[in-house]
Enzyme design. Structure first.
Site: not given
Ligand code: ADP
Ligand code: ADP
Ligand code: MG
Length: 495
Positions: A118, A202, A237, A294
């Protein structure tokens, strides 16, 4: 161009079947691989050939690169489709497939590797002016430095695993006093789930929506987007209801986000099917989250609104063909909603509820698609993801798609284990969902398992909870649609 004649599908369940069906329509032979737990499964029966690749645990079968390549060699397959999960985002697998002289039906190993981190992905897309969630650009190891960064960003913050996926390795921290404990947990979760303890921080966007764009590229450098999917209804999540298009995007915002998604694809020289995930705040500011390199679980909603078969598009791109469409050829037709039917107990924190499908009857009718990998009498193996099926409803409008979904859920008969069906019905009937005013906290805000536990049958209780919530709102018509007596089949559910 290199024509594909035989595809080995390195996956199981509904996605393996879904891929093989599209291959068969193109005159392509199919090879299944299976673990000892899946010997009787539908993907094995459907394929032209099938090879056992080991014992039930995926670490000894579906994740074993060398066994899969050997199976492809043995059957003379010329391409491998990885599906989703398992090895689909493993750059070593993509490399091994190509090194063996086979075609990998997916992006380049380099693109998988770049987007698999990420942090690396954020750095790469920032150069293309894609907006990022405020946060750290490097992995954080030092606790006091991490705390300073968190206060500079401002609480709440999210500690995230750089190698994360499937909603794992993520911790929300509301205040400095919890920081140390949560950081330790995030690191240990990241280490055990991904073998890489790198975490970063974040800003935690409050009241966010998860909006992702399907993108498609070919090996000649063309990239388009196939519009968005709204995936804000999540537990842990992880998505459980998805739809396309999103009810919050204006055409201008869609265009802007679509262009940003294409830039993300360009930042990694992407070809094939991919998904660019964004988070959208209340003011409709959007930020790049990550790219999934994907085919996505929820790709059918995009297929329904565009009329395209994304697996066939993937195969064409893998053969070196140009994309069969341009951006201006694509348009949104109607509205599609997907629900994921998991063998999970929503009344018990959505924990897996593995067992045998003593009754299993799919609904039928116009605009209903069920992608599954089971039949009545089969058991859901405990070794793998507990998803039983995905049901997708497509109609002219969002309202009609919701009504169709409600009808279809009522007609879906599953007994022998608890499922997310009743929960999805609760979602479809909920005022917040119906009016499009929801965020990723839908489950936390509106769904109350404690309420359900007081009742005998969880599904009945869920319907009652849905009714109670709906009745508090003005939506008369919605309320009237909620049955006050349950269809008898619910009573057959195990309690
Ligand atoms: P999608 O965005 O396609 O819905 P999910 O996060 O639900 O993706 O994951 C799809 C499948 O892949 C699930 O079976 C999930 O368990 C699996 N998965 C996703 N990421 C990982 C990962 N990093 N490691 C192992 N499995 C993963
Ligand atoms: P994964 O690889 O596990 O899919 P993502 O980065 O895609 O991880 O995040 C998964 C989900 O977590 C998102 O769909 C969203 O609900 C939530 N999430 C992630 N980042 C943030 C953030 N900065 N603020 C608020 N919610 C977030
Ligand atoms: Mg994600």
């Amino acid at each position: 161009m290199s024509k594909i004649n035989k595809i080995l599908v390195a996956n199981r369940g509904e996605i393996a079947l879904r891929i093989m069906r599209s291959a068969r329509e193109m005159g392509i032979q199919t090879v299944a691989v299976f673990s000892e737990a899946d010997r009787q499964s539908l993907h094995v029966r459907y394929a032209d050939e099938a090879i056992c690749i080991g014992p039930p645990p995926s670490s000894e079968s579906y994740l074993r690169i060398e066994k899969i390549i050997a199976a492809a060699k043995q059957t003379n397959a010329d391409a491998i489709h990885p599906g989703y999960g398992f090895l689909s985002e493993n750059e070593d697998f993509a490399k091994a497939v190509e090194d063996a002289g086979l075609i990998f039906i997916g992006p380049s190993a380099a693109a998988i590797e770049l987007m698999g981190s990420k942090l690396a992905a954020k750095a790469a897309v920032a150069k293309f002016n894609v907006p990022l969630v405020p946060g750290t650009a490097e992995p954080i190891t030092d606790l006091s430095e991490a705390k300073q960064i968190a206060s500079a960003i401002g609480y709440p913050v999210l500690i995230k695993a750089s190698a994360g996926g499937g909603g794992k390795g993520m911790r929300v921290v509301d205040s400095e006093s919890q920081f140390e404990e949560q950081m330790e947990r995030a690191i240990s979760e990241a280490k055990s789930a991904f073998g890489d303890g790198s975490v970063f921080i974040e800003k935690y966007v409050t009241s966010p929506r998860h909006i992702e764009f399907q993108i498609f590229g070919d090996k000649l450098g063309n990239v388009v987007h196939l519009f968005e999917r709204e995936c804000s209804i999540q537990r842990r999540h992880q998505k459980v209801v998805e739809e396309a298009p999103s009810s919050v995007l204006t055409p201008a915002k869609r265009k802007q986000m679509g262009e940003a998604a294409i830039n993300v694809a360009k930042a990694c020289g992407y070809y094939g099917a991919g998904t660019v995930e964004f988070i959208l705040d209340e003011k409709l500011n959007f930020y790049f989250l990550e790219m999934n390199t994907r085919l996505q679980v929820e790709h059918p909603v995009t297929e329904e609104i565009t009329g395209l078969d994304l697996v066939q598009c993937q195969i064409k791109v893998a053969q070196g063909e140009p994309l069969p469409f341009k951006q201006e050829d694509l348009q949104i037709n109607g509205h599609a909603i997907e629900i994921r039917v998991y063998a999970e107990d929503p009344a018990n924190n959505f924990l897996p509820d593995i067992g045998t499908l003593t009754t299993y009857k799919r609904p039928q009718g116009h605009g209903i698609r069920v992608d599954d990998g089971f039949e009545q009498g089969m058991s859901i193996p405990f070794y793998y993801d507990p998803m039983i099926a995905k049901m997708i409803c497509h109609a002219e409008t969002r309202e009609a798609a919701i009504e169709k979904m409600i009808r279809a859920i009522h007609e879906y008969e599953i007994t022998g284990l608890e499922t997310t069906l009743g929960f999805c019905l609760f979602v479809m009937k909920h005022e917040a969902f119906r009016t499009g005013k929801f965020d990723t906290k839908f489950v936390e805000n509106f769904f109350r398992p404690a309420l359900l536990k007081e009742h005998t049958s969880s599904t009945e209780a869920m319907l009652a909870a849905a009714l109670a919530t709906t009745l508090t709102n003005k939506a008369k018509s919605a309320a009237e649609a909620v049955p006050t007596t349950q269809p008898s089949r619910w009573k057959k559910n195990r309690v």
